[in-house]
Design an enzyme around this catalytic site. Structure first.
Site, PDB file in Angstrom:
ATOM      1  N   ASN A  56       0.835  -1.209   0.000  1.00 35.90           N
ATOM      2  CA  ASN A  56       0.000   0.000   0.000  1.00 35.90           C
ATOM      3  C   ASN A  56       0.866   1.255   0.000  1.00 35.90           C
ATOM      4  O   ASN A  56       1.672   1.403  -0.950  1.00 35.90           O
ATOM      5  CB  ASN A  56      -1.123  -0.032   1.040  1.00 35.90           C
ATOM      6  CG  ASN A  56      -0.752  -0.268   2.481  1.00 35.90           C
ATOM      7  OD1 ASN A  56      -0.178  -1.305   2.815  1.00 35.90           O
ATOM      8  ND2 ASN A  56      -1.100   0.636   3.361  1.00 35.90           N
ATOM      9  N   ASP A  57       0.800   2.116   0.972  1.00 37.68           N
ATOM     10  CA  ASP A  57       1.364   3.468   0.863  1.00 37.68           C
ATOM     11  C   ASP A  57       2.847   3.502   0.444  1.00 37.68           C
ATOM     12  O   ASP A  57       3.649   2.725   0.968  1.00 37.68           O
ATOM     13  CB  ASP A  57       1.306   4.182   2.214  1.00 37.68           C
ATOM     14  CG  ASP A  57       0.005   3.983   2.954  1.00 37.68           C
ATOM     15  OD1 ASP A  57      -0.952   3.457   2.387  1.00 37.68           O
ATOM     16  OD2 ASP A  57      -0.032   4.354   4.138  1.00 37.68           O
ATOM     17  N   GLN A  73       4.634   0.275   2.214  1.00 35.09           N
ATOM     18  CA  GLN A  73       3.932  -0.611   3.143  1.00 35.09           C
ATOM     19  C   GLN A  73       3.790  -1.971   2.477  1.00 35.09           C
ATOM     20  O   GLN A  73       3.199  -2.095   1.386  1.00 35.09           O
ATOM     21  CB  GLN A  73       2.549  -0.022   3.462  1.00 35.09           C
ATOM     22  CG  GLN A  73       2.601   1.229   4.302  1.00 35.09           C
ATOM     23  CD  GLN A  73       2.922   0.900   5.753  1.00 35.09           C
ATOM     24  OE1 GLN A  73       2.056   0.462   6.490  1.00 35.09           O
ATOM     25  NE2 GLN A  73       4.170   1.090   6.149  1.00 35.09           N
ATOM     26  N   ARG A 182      -0.404   9.094  13.625  1.00 35.29           N
ATOM     27  CA  ARG A 182       0.479   8.355  12.718  1.00 35.29           C
ATOM     28  C   ARG A 182       0.913   9.162  11.482  1.00 35.29           C
ATOM     29  O   ARG A 182       0.417  10.228  11.208  1.00 35.29           O
ATOM     30  CB  ARG A 182      -0.184   7.054  12.263  1.00 35.29           C
ATOM     31  CG  ARG A 182      -1.526   7.186  11.577  1.00 35.29           C
ATOM     32  CD  ARG A 182      -2.038   5.781  11.208  1.00 35.29           C
ATOM     33  NE  ARG A 182      -3.302   5.800  10.520  1.00 35.29           N
ATOM     34  CZ  ARG A 182      -4.487   5.732  11.119  1.00 35.29           C
ATOM     35  NH1 ARG A 182      -4.581   5.656  12.433  1.00 35.29           N
ATOM     36  NH2 ARG A 182      -5.597   5.761  10.390  1.00 35.29           N
ATOM     37  N   GLU A 237      -4.781  11.010   7.422  1.00 31.42           N
ATOM     38  CA  GLU A 237      -3.692  10.051   7.263  1.00 31.42           C
ATOM     39  C   GLU A 237      -2.659  10.659   6.320  1.00 31.42           C
ATOM     40  O   GLU A 237      -2.963  11.509   5.479  1.00 31.42           O
ATOM     41  CB  GLU A 237      -4.217   8.739   6.677  1.00 31.42           C
ATOM     42  CG  GLU A 237      -5.209   8.026   7.576  1.00 31.42           C
ATOM     43  CD  GLU A 237      -5.584   6.646   7.044  1.00 31.42           C
ATOM     44  OE1 GLU A 237      -5.378   5.673   7.772  1.00 31.42           O
ATOM     45  OE2 GLU A 237      -6.084   6.544   5.912  1.00 31.42           O
TER      46      GLU A 237
END
Ligand code: DQQ
Length: 580
Positions: A56-57, A73, A182, A237
Site C-alpha cells: 500500500n502506501d 507498506q 500516525r 492520514e
C-alpha cells in the site's frame, strides 16, 4: 545463496545497470536473478510493484548518493493487508523507472512496532545523512513515532537500517487517541534551527496535522497548537507539507522558504488525497490556506480516481518535487489472493504550482520517455459527431498517448445547471454512451475490437453564465466482462478555456490507466481488468459522441517498453513474526 554473496551480486548488477545501461545489463543478470514476469493477467509493465504480495502506501522516498530509494507498506506473507502487521519494502533505482527489489528495510520486531511498521517519511539531515521517521504499532494498538537510520552510510543502497535505542520518540499525549497518531511527514528546519514534523491525527473527530519540534531530531516536543485542522473532515492520514515556487518550474527542498513560495498541505481522508494551498509563517508556525479543505465547490485533489496515501520528495539531483501515490486494486480480495499480489504505485509525477496559483499540476517524470517506442503521429484531423477511429501501430495495452483537441463550434454548447455541482455524478449520468453536443469526446482505452469492453476517458463542454465548464470523466462501466470488479465512474472539472486547446494524456499499462487532463491540472487514475482487450487484442480509439465536430490538433502515441525489475530478496524464507 549466502547473504553476503547475494549482496555482492546485487551490487555488481546495479553497477552494471548504472554504468552500462539496462539493455547491456539484462542479459547478464537474467541467469543469476529471477526475472519477474509481467505477463500475468493485469500485472503491469512499467508501474512499480513488488514481485508479489500486498503493497500500500509509498514511504520515505528519497535520493541518496546517486540512487533513488522507494520504501512501501508491504506484507511479506500475503496479498492482503490482513491485520496490518506490515514491513517497509525497499527498492532502489537510478532512473525511477527500472528497479531492484531489496530486502525489507524495516520489520515489526520490537515492542514499539510489533504490530506493524506503518507509514512515514525520510529526511535528509544537514551533512546528507538520511533518517526515517515511521509509525510503529504496539501490541495494544497504540501508535507511536520511531526513527531508523542507515547502519552503513557509505553504502549507497542503504541495505540495512538500525532502529534508535531511544524509540519510541513520540507517544500520544493530551487529547490524542492512541489509534489516531500516525504517518510523520518529512521534517523541515526552521530559521531557528529547530526541526518541525507533522503527524496525522484526529482530535474530537476533526482531522488534524499535529506539529512537533526538535533541536536534535531525537527529542521531540509537541507544539501548543497544531499546524492545521478541519472540523469538516475526519482523521488525516499521511499528511504532506511542502513549499512550491510561485515563479519557477523547479521544485523546492522541504526546508525551503522565501517570498516566492507558497505551501501545500495534503491530507488523506474520505478515501482521497485532498490538498490546500496557502501561506506558511515559519516564525509562528501558522498556516493560512487560501481556501480551506471542503470549503469551495472545487475540492482540490491530486487525483479524482483511485489514488491514496501519497507522498512527495525533493529530488535534489534534478531540482524537482516528485509525487508517488498508492493505487489499490478494484477487484475482489479473493482475486488478489489468487493472483498473489495487490497494489501499484502511480508512475512518479513531478508536481508544481499551476500558473493560476490556485491549484497544482502534475506530469509523469521525463524519464518515462526512455520507455517509448513505435511513435505514431497525426495532426489536424477532424472527427465528426458520432464517429470513432482507431490509433494503430502501437501496443494498445502498454502505451502512452498525448492528444490535444480543438473545438471549433463552442457556441451551441449545452447550458450548465446550478445543481451540477458533483462532477463524478455528472460523469455517471452523462457517460460515454450518452451523446451530447460538445462531447463526450476522448479515448476508448483497453478496448476490444467489437467494443464489448472499453474504458472511456473523455471531456464534455458546457456553457455557464460567464465561462465554459469542462468536465473530464473516466467511465469504467464497460471496462470488463468480469462482474465482481468495481466499475465506478470518476469525474472532475478541468480549469481550462475550451476556446484554446484541451489536452489529454493517458498512461496505459494493462490494468491501470493514469490520465492527465489540461496538461496535468486534473488527473484521474483507474484500475480495470479487461478479459477480451488484453495483449494484442487490445485496441485504442479516439471518439466523438457529441453532435458537433471536433478536431485533433495533434496526437502522438507510443508503445511502451517494459521497465526492468530485478529481485534479490529472500523474502519468502523469512519466518513469520507474529502468529495470527
Ligand atoms: N496506511 C498505513 C497507515 C496509514 C494508512 C498502514 C493509509 O500508516 O495511515 O498500512 O493508507
Amino acid at each position: 545463496m549466502e547473504q553476503s554473496l547475494l549482496w555482492v551480486t546485487v551490487v555488481q548488477i546495479f553497477l552494471v545497470i548504472a554504468y552500462q545501461g539496462i539493455d547491456g545489463a539484462s542479459d547478464r543478470v537474467e541467469s543469476i536473478l529471477d526475472y519477474i514476469p509481467t505477463e500475468e493477467r493485469g500485472r503491469t509493465a512499467y508501474h512499480f510493484q513488488p514481485p508479489k504480495n500486498w503493497m500500500n502506501d509509498p514511504n520515505g522516498p528519497m535520493y541518496y548518493k546517486g540512487i533513488y530509494h522507494l520504501f512501501y507498506q508491504y506484507n511479506p506473507y500475503a496479498a492482503v493487508w490482513g491485520e496490518g502487521i506490515l514491513s517497509w519494502g525497499h527498492s532502489i533505482s537510478y532512473n525511477l523507472v527500472d528497479w531492484i527489489h531489496l530486502e525489507d528495510a524495516l520489520d515489526p520486531t520490537d515492542p514499539y512496532d510489533i504490530r506493524g511498521c506503518w507509514s512515514g517519511s525520510a529526511t535528509i539531515l544537514p551533512g546528507g545523512d538520511p533518517a526515517i521517521m515511521y509509525t510503529g504499532v504496539e501490541s495494544t494498538n497504540r501508535q507511536v513515532q520511531n526513527i531508523a537510520v542507515p547502519k552503513n552510510l557509505s553504502d549507497p543502497f542503504l541495505l540495512e537500517w538500525a532502529k534508535l535505542d531511544q524509540n519510541p520518540l513520540m507517544t500520544p499525549v493530551d487529547a490524542i487517541g492512541s489509534e489516531f497518531f500516525r504517518d510523520p511527514t518529512t521534517a523541515w528546519l526552521g530559521k531557528d534551527k529547530r526541526w518541525r514534523v507533522v503527524i496525522g491525527s484526529e482530535i474530537n473527530g476533526h482531522g488534524t496535522a499535529l506539529l512537533y519540534q526538535s533541536e536534535d531530531f531525537v527529542h521531540w516536543a509537541k507544539s501548543h497548537k497544531p499546524l492545521h485542522f478541519s472540523n469538516k473532515t475526519d482523521m488525516w492520514e499521511c499528511p504532506d507539507f511542502y513549499p512550491v515556487s510561485t515563479n519557477d518550474t523547479k521544485g523546492i527542498d522541504t526546508s525551503g522558504l522565501g517570498r516566492t513560495t507558497k505551501h501545500v498541505l495534503k491530507a488523506s481522508f474520505f478515501g482521497h488525497d485532498h490538498y490546500i494551498i496557502g501561506t506558511y509563517d515559519s516564525e509562528t508556525d501558522d498556516f493560512f490556506p487560501d481556501t480551506d479543505f471542503m470549503d469551495s465547490n472545487v475540492k482540490l485533489r491530486y487525483d479524482y480516481g483511485i489514488y491514496y496515501a501519497s507522498k512527495t520528495f525533493f529530488d535534489g539531483a534534478k531540482r524537482r518535487r516528485i509525487l508517488w501515490g498508492w493505487v489499490k486494486e478494484a477487484d475482489d480480495q479473493s482475486d488478489d489472493i489468487s493472483k498473489g499480489w495487490s497494489g501499484l504505485q502511480s508512475f512518479p509525477r513531478t508536481i508544481l504550482l499551476d500558473k493560476s496559483g490556485k491549484q497544482l499540476s502534475q506530469w509523469p517524470i521525463e524519464e518515462i520517455e526512455g520507455l517509448r517506442k513505435d511513435e505514431v503521429n497525426l495532426q489536424n484531423k477532424e472527427i465528426e459527431g458520432g464517429n470513432i477511429f482507431e490509433v494503430t501501430g502501437i501496443t494498445a495495452s502498454q502505451a502512452d498517448i498525448e492528444v490535444s483537441f480543438h473545438l471549433p463550434n463552442l457556441d451551441d454548447a449545452e447550458l450548465t445547471h446550478p445543481e451540477w455541482l458533483d462532477p463524478q455524478l455528472l460523469c455517471s449520468e452523462k457517460n460515454a454512451s450518452t451523446g451530447g453536443v460538445i462531447g463526450p469526446f476522448g479515448l476508448l482505452i483497453l478496448a476490444s475490437e467489437n467494443l464489448t469492453e472499453y474504458t472511456a476517458v473523455f471531456f464534455q463542454v458546457f456553457k455557464g453564465h460567464d465561462k465554459y465548464a469542462v468536465l473530464m470523466c473516466s467511465d469504467q462501466s464497460r471496462s470488463s466482462l468480469r462482474e465482481e470488479v468495481d466499475i465506478s465512474t470518476f469525474g472532475a472539472f478541468v480549469d481550462v478555456d475550451p476556446a484554446e486547446k484541451i489536452s489529454l494524456r493517458s498512461l496505459i499499462d494493462h490494468s491501470i490507466i493514469e490520465s492527465f487532463g489540461g496538461e496535468g491540472k486534473t488527473c484521474i487514475t483507474s484500475r480495470v481488468y479487461p478479459t477480451l482487450a488484453i495483449g494484442q487484442e487490445s485496441h485504442l480509439y479516439v471518439f466523438n459522441y457529441g453532435t458537433e465536430s471536433i478536431r485533433i490538433a495533434n496526437l502522438s502515441a507510443w508503445s511502451m517498453r517494459r521497465a526492468q525489475f530485478f529481485q534479490s530478496s529472500t523474502k519468502e524464507e523469512k519466518p513469520k513474526l507474529i502468529e495470527e
